[in-house]
Design a protein around this motif. Sequence first.
Motif, PDB file in Angstrom:
ATOM      1  N   MET B   1       0.955  -1.285  -0.036  1.00 12.63           N
ATOM      2  CA  MET B   1       0.090   0.034  -0.104  1.00 12.63           C
ATOM      3  C   MET B   1       0.836   1.238  -0.049  1.00 12.63           C
ATOM      4  SD  MET B   1      -3.240   0.781   0.102  1.00 12.63           S
ATOM      5  CE  MET B   1      -4.252   2.313   0.367  1.00 12.63           C
ATOM      6  N   ILE B   2       1.831   1.157   1.059  1.00  8.64           N
ATOM      7  CA  ILE B   2       2.934   2.279   1.030  1.00  8.64           C
ATOM      8  C   ILE B   2       3.588   2.404  -0.156  1.00  8.64           C
ATOM      9  CG2 ILE B   2       4.676   3.258   2.364  1.00  8.64           C
ATOM     10  CD1 ILE B   2       3.470   1.870   4.832  1.00  8.64           C
ATOM     11  N   ARG B   3       3.974   1.231  -0.964  1.00 10.22           N
ATOM     12  CA  ARG B   3       4.828   1.366  -1.961  1.00 10.22           C
ATOM     13  C   ARG B   3       3.874   1.773  -3.200  1.00 10.22           C
ATOM     14  NH1 ARG B   3       7.682  -4.120  -3.203  1.00 10.22           N
ATOM     15  NH2 ARG B   3       8.059  -2.905  -5.055  1.00 10.22           N
ATOM     16  N   SER B   4       2.855   1.560  -3.165  1.00 14.48           N
ATOM     17  CA  SER B   4       1.883   1.975  -4.337  1.00 14.48           C
ATOM     18  C   SER B   4       1.695   3.604  -4.186  1.00 14.48           C
ATOM     19  CB  SER B   4       0.607   1.295  -4.764  1.00 14.48           C
ATOM     20  OG  SER B   4      -0.117   1.538  -3.175  1.00 14.48           O
ATOM     21  N   ALA B   5       1.485   3.992  -3.010  1.00 22.06           N
ATOM     22  CA  ALA B   5       1.349   5.181  -2.592  1.00 22.06           C
ATOM     23  C   ALA B   5       2.473   5.995  -3.261  1.00 22.06           C
ATOM     24  CB  ALA B   5       0.816   5.775  -1.152  1.00 22.06           C
ATOM     25  N   ARG B   6       3.699   5.775  -2.663  1.00 18.08           N
ATOM     26  CA  ARG B   6       4.922   6.232  -3.039  1.00 18.08           C
ATOM     27  C   ARG B   6       5.150   6.443  -4.629  1.00 18.08           C
ATOM     28  NH1 ARG B   6      10.351   6.801  -1.348  1.00 18.08           N
ATOM     29  NH2 ARG B   6      11.821   5.787  -2.641  1.00 18.08           N
ATOM     30  N   TRP B   7       4.768   5.095  -5.075  1.00 20.06           N
ATOM     31  CA  TRP B   7       4.989   5.258  -6.828  1.00 20.06           C
ATOM     32  C   TRP B   7       3.709   6.284  -7.230  1.00 20.06           C
ATOM     33  CZ3 TRP B   7       1.136   4.236 -10.650  1.00 20.06           C
ATOM     34  CH2 TRP B   7       1.712   4.037 -12.019  1.00 20.06           C
ATOM     35  N   VAL B   8       2.767   6.391  -6.777  1.00 17.23           N
ATOM     36  CA  VAL B   8       1.750   7.427  -7.522  1.00 17.23           C
ATOM     37  C   VAL B   8       2.431   8.873  -7.065  1.00 17.23           C
ATOM     38  CG1 VAL B   8      -0.425   8.620  -6.840  1.00 17.23           C
ATOM     39  CG2 VAL B   8      -0.256   6.061  -7.017  1.00 17.23           C
ATOM     40  N   ASP B   9       2.921   9.030  -5.929  1.00 14.90           N
ATOM     41  CA  ASP B   9       3.640  10.270  -5.426  1.00 14.90           C
ATOM     42  C   ASP B   9       4.771  10.704  -6.422  1.00 14.90           C
ATOM     43  OD1 ASP B   9       1.689  10.739  -3.681  1.00 14.90           O
ATOM     44  OD2 ASP B   9       3.089  10.030  -2.060  1.00 14.90           O
ATOM     45  N   ARG B  10       5.414   9.668  -7.297  1.00 17.60           N
ATOM     46  CA  ARG B  10       6.517   9.987  -7.996  1.00 17.60           C
ATOM     47  C   ARG B  10       6.123  10.098  -9.436  1.00 17.60           C
ATOM     48  NH1 ARG B  10      11.680   8.334  -6.490  1.00 17.60           N
ATOM     49  NH2 ARG B  10      11.915   7.070  -8.480  1.00 17.60           N
ATOM     50  N   ILE B  11       4.879   9.876  -9.911  1.00 17.95           N
ATOM     51  CA  ILE B  11       4.416   9.758 -11.158  1.00 17.95           C
ATOM     52  C   ILE B  11       4.778  11.089 -11.831  1.00 17.95           C
ATOM     53  CG2 ILE B  11       2.131  10.911 -10.693  1.00 17.95           C
ATOM     54  CD1 ILE B  11       0.831   8.400 -12.226  1.00 17.95           C
ATOM     55  N   ASP B  12       4.977  10.582 -13.223  1.00 17.50           N
ATOM     56  CA  ASP B  12       5.303  11.735 -14.235  1.00 17.50           C
ATOM     57  C   ASP B  12       3.799  12.312 -14.423  1.00 17.50           C
ATOM     58  OD1 ASP B  12       5.622  13.364 -16.062  1.00 17.50           O
ATOM     59  OD2 ASP B  12       7.082  12.058 -17.279  1.00 17.50           O
ATOM     60  N   LEU B  13       3.178  13.358 -13.815  1.00 22.55           N
ATOM     61  CA  LEU B  13       1.911  13.798 -13.968  1.00 22.55           C
ATOM     62  C   LEU B  13       1.658  14.313 -15.167  1.00 22.55           C
ATOM     63  CD1 LEU B  13      -0.705  14.493 -12.000  1.00 22.55           C
ATOM     64  CD2 LEU B  13       0.118  16.837 -12.152  1.00 22.55           C
ATOM     65  N   GLN B  14       2.609  14.998 -15.811  1.00 19.67           N
ATOM     66  CA  GLN B  14       2.562  15.646 -17.147  1.00 19.67           C
ATOM     67  C   GLN B  14       2.260  14.843 -18.160  1.00 19.67           C
ATOM     68  OE1 GLN B  14       5.758  18.625 -18.004  1.00 19.67           O
ATOM     69  NE2 GLN B  14       4.842  19.003 -20.124  1.00 19.67           N
ATOM     70  N   ARG B  15       2.944  13.600 -18.043  1.00 21.41           N
ATOM     71  CA  ARG B  15       2.587  12.460 -19.229  1.00 21.41           C
ATOM     72  C   ARG B  15       1.152  11.824 -18.813  1.00 21.41           C
ATOM     73  NH1 ARG B  15       7.153   8.332 -20.369  1.00 21.41           N
ATOM     74  NH2 ARG B  15       8.224  10.096 -20.910  1.00 21.41           N
ATOM     75  N   PHE B  16       0.842  11.526 -17.613  1.00 22.86           N
ATOM     76  CA  PHE B  16      -0.118  11.007 -17.212  1.00 22.86           C
ATOM     77  C   PHE B  16      -1.329  11.879 -17.634  1.00 22.86           C
ATOM     78  CE2 PHE B  16      -3.532  10.865 -13.771  1.00 22.86           C
ATOM     79  CZ  PHE B  16      -3.831   9.516 -14.148  1.00 22.86           C
ATOM     80  N   ARG B  17      -1.102  13.073 -17.426  1.00 27.31           N
ATOM     81  CA  ARG B  17      -2.181  14.029 -17.696  1.00 27.31           C
ATOM     82  C   ARG B  17      -2.546  14.217 -19.317  1.00 27.31           C
ATOM     83  NH1 ARG B  17      -2.056  19.855 -17.764  1.00 27.31           N
ATOM     84  NH2 ARG B  17      -4.156  20.719 -17.910  1.00 27.31           N
ATOM     85  N   PHE B  18      -1.464  14.227 -19.921  1.00 26.89           N
ATOM     86  CA  PHE B  18      -1.414  14.184 -21.495  1.00 26.89           C
ATOM     87  C   PHE B  18      -2.351  13.043 -21.926  1.00 26.89           C
ATOM     88  CE2 PHE B  18       0.083  12.415 -25.477  1.00 26.89           C
ATOM     89  CZ  PHE B  18      -0.254  13.349 -26.468  1.00 26.89           C
ATOM     90  N   TRP B  19      -1.982  11.833 -21.311  1.00 24.46           N
ATOM     91  CA  TRP B  19      -2.685  10.525 -22.007  1.00 24.46           C
ATOM     92  C   TRP B  19      -4.481  10.418 -21.531  1.00 24.46           C
ATOM     93  CZ3 TRP B  19      -1.105   8.150 -25.881  1.00 24.46           C
ATOM     94  CH2 TRP B  19       0.083   8.125 -26.297  1.00 24.46           C
ATOM     95  N   VAL B  20      -4.513  10.843 -20.188  1.00 21.97           N
ATOM     96  CA  VAL B  20      -5.880  10.850 -19.737  1.00 21.97           C
ATOM     97  C   VAL B  20      -6.838  11.889 -20.678  1.00 21.97           C
ATOM     98  CG1 VAL B  20      -7.395  11.729 -17.826  1.00 21.97           C
ATOM     99  CG2 VAL B  20      -5.448  10.254 -17.348  1.00 21.97           C
ATOM    100  N   GLN B  21      -6.039  13.068 -21.093  1.00 25.10           N
ATOM    101  CA  GLN B  21      -6.737  14.231 -21.631  1.00 25.10           C
ATOM    102  C   GLN B  21      -6.963  13.622 -23.361  1.00 25.10           C
ATOM    103  OE1 GLN B  21      -4.023  17.612 -20.969  1.00 25.10           O
ATOM    104  NE2 GLN B  21      -5.964  18.617 -20.703  1.00 25.10           N
ATOM    105  N   LEU B  22      -5.971  13.038 -23.705  1.00 26.55           N
ATOM    106  CA  LEU B  22      -6.085  12.557 -25.245  1.00 26.55           C
ATOM    107  C   LEU B  22      -7.353  11.336 -25.273  1.00 26.55           C
ATOM    108  CD1 LEU B  22      -5.090  12.341 -27.962  1.00 26.55           C
ATOM    109  CD2 LEU B  22      -3.484  10.691 -27.282  1.00 26.55           C
ATOM    110  N   THR B  23      -7.278  10.395 -24.387  1.00 27.79           N
ATOM    111  CA  THR B  23      -8.312   9.323 -24.182  1.00 27.79           C
ATOM    112  C   THR B  23      -9.597  10.021 -24.110  1.00 27.79           C
ATOM    113  OG1 THR B  23      -6.652   8.066 -23.194  1.00 27.79           O
ATOM    114  CG2 THR B  23      -8.813   7.329 -22.992  1.00 27.79           C
ATOM    115  N   ALA B  24      -9.968  11.166 -23.179  1.00 26.57           N
ATOM    116  CA  ALA B  24     -11.063  11.476 -22.843  1.00 26.57           C
ATOM    117  C   ALA B  24     -11.561  12.346 -24.041  1.00 26.57           C
ATOM    118  CB  ALA B  24     -10.983  12.619 -21.724  1.00 26.57           C
ATOM    119  N   PHE B  25     -10.671  12.997 -24.662  1.00 27.03           N
ATOM    120  CA  PHE B  25     -10.999  13.915 -26.328  1.00 27.03           C
ATOM    121  C   PHE B  25     -11.536  13.073 -27.032  1.00 27.03           C
ATOM    122  CE2 PHE B  25     -10.178  16.007 -30.095  1.00 27.03           C
ATOM    123  CZ  PHE B  25     -10.643  17.184 -29.742  1.00 27.03           C
ATOM    124  N   VAL B  26     -10.779  11.827 -27.265  1.00 29.99           N
ATOM    125  CA  VAL B  26     -11.188  10.830 -28.307  1.00 29.99           C
ATOM    126  C   VAL B  26     -12.688  10.296 -28.002  1.00 29.99           C
ATOM    127  CG1 VAL B  26     -10.538   8.586 -29.529  1.00 29.99           C
ATOM    128  CG2 VAL B  26      -8.877  10.273 -29.003  1.00 29.99           C
TER     129      VAL B  26
END
Lengths: 398, 328
Positions: B1-26
Amino acid sequence: MRPYWLPVVAAFSWSSAVVAEAAAPLRAESSPTPATAGTAPLPATQPLQDARRVGWREHATVAGGARSEHTALSTRAATLWLTDTPPQRDSSRSGYGGDSGKSHGEAQGQNQGGRPQGTGASMANDSGDRTPTKQVWLRQGGNPQTARPASGGEATLLLAPDGSASELAAESQEGPYRVRFPTPELGYYSVHFIRRSLEGGVLAVQIAKAEVPYSGMGHGAKIDPAVLAPKLDSRVPLEIVRERGADEGLFTRINYGDPITFQVLHNGQPVPEVQVTFTSGQGWSSTLPSGADGRATFSVIRDYYPDSWQLFDKRHRETFLATVRLTRPEAGEAQGAHYDTTRYTASLAGAYYPGVADYESYSNGLMLGVLGLLFSGSAIGWFRQRRTRPYQEVHFDD
Amino acid sequence: MIRSARWVDRIDLQRFRFWVQLTAFVLLVYGGYLALDLGSQLPIFSCGYNREGRAGVCYLLPLQHQLARPWTQLFSFAGIGLLTGFATFLLWFIVLNKGWCGFICPLGTLQDWLTAIRKRLGIRYSLYGERTFNRLSWVKFVLLALLLLIPLGIGGGFWSHDWGAPFCQICPGRVILPLFTGDPEQLTVDFSSVGTTLLTGGGMFIAGLFIAGSFFKKRFFCFFCPMSALHYLIAKPALLKLKKEGAKCTKCGNCFNVCDMEIRAIADDIERTEIMTDDCTLCLKCVAACPEPGALKVEFARINIFEATEDGFLKRMNQGAPRDGSKP
């Protein structure tokens, strides 16, 4: 759907197109260029060129202006037809129809919210039932503009979108003939009024038909094409069927310039080489012989020319009338007398409206878009230029 | 749990947001071709005028239509439809709060793409001054008021239906989004009346402003978006929250510097814990750029799902740098 290329190429300008045309004499000898999108590729045996060759004729009963031809016939004057436009709307007509003389959004028959109420639709009937209802009225006369309300006592045949048939009694035996019917389902409701009378040795059968759409409150909802298809019944001996377009829905409107195809059916079979007459709301008419498959195609002309832009109403509704006469050596007995010949007269009325090309402009739209782009781009550029101007020391001359 | 939380906190938000936005747009712009229908109460500019491709409709369109019903209907049976429509909108909204703007809204995504093009071209972006920012913040509330009052006036018989759906007529989404499915029908001026001429002409002009403005100014249109104003007014019960712990903030200003909406309060305000303002789009760039552990965090139903960490900050700042420490 409009063809994308059409308004882009021939961008519309109100001042140059509509006003100029309004000032020009009514085009009696040519039909407008037809829009081809949104209609099925029909095996029309009467191409539009025929309509131009035969020409549109204006009936002398239309008020005002010099009239070129007089084609009023006594049989036309006796034509019966059904419409969902209430008689009150027509009784005040003058000039350019029921909506003329009104400013934008002030068309006659508006409710509190300003939406036009051009048809006899209501949400509740007299018994308090919430099932929506529609009404149709009987008219007499071959010119929609001058036709008068007609009376009668015959029952009316109703064909619902699901194909079920029922008979409707007239709402009132006195005054204008009118029937009301419930519209529980979305789709086209076909109403047929049939009158038989013996005239000498001829049985005259008059069949008036109206197709009334019920579209509910939905906006562009996809609908089963089966409920849009024309409904036929063996009790209707002669019938005019309007062909549906490929993309036609319940909200599809017939616009100026659109081709409109009718098929004439006698006992369910196509009738070739019979004269079909299409009369516009202002009384212009064109007559064509049907093809081998009983079809005749007309181009809906624009006959709405308000005096000024302020009077234009894009919801302006005109009623067209298609009529056909057919005489057959069908003998029989009627009303205690023998007849050798049967003369059928069938009519179909419908509504048409201004097309979007009459009031929408791509060129002006794109011009404004580019203007917005240039304006904001220039404003930002100017602002940046002002902010980055090099520092200049101010010198005071002592 | 802690490891996954740590992974999320280290996420490349810019890239994550780009893909979410692209998927939502399509999905939202072309989903209609796949028979996807999310209804007509979406809290984003999924334009209803994109008739063929839309997978759902922006709530502002039916809202304006419903409010334009005659008052006798609106305050009787039609009022039920209005209330159920609003309830559905609220249920959609409550899940992501303004995250709809930052991650899902097709018009917001378009602005981000225009920003990306500008960056690639090496053109610097524009900023509002503080005074201009404060002045512009009110525009969206004025537009929201007009959006509600004009249809009500139509229903009351004060105006013609030609003024119907007034905001949609001037919205750049109506003009631009249908173009993505090859439909240019909204690129017109409707000359049928004074009202339609002004609204559709204004719509085209604003579409031009939108393109140039969004090119130079990040999220240019979001400052004026009445949907954003409506979001803010009903944001209290939303599940997704942006929180700040003022005691941990060093006022380094990173959050303000990366904020597309230039929200100064994100850096200056150390009093409030719920830091989301009316202009915020919950893009979460501020959290990603914050180096102070726990100073900014995102909660979903009071569960911490993403927070500022030193580790995450350093990872994101060193994105693209070689691991051996040599200069790229």
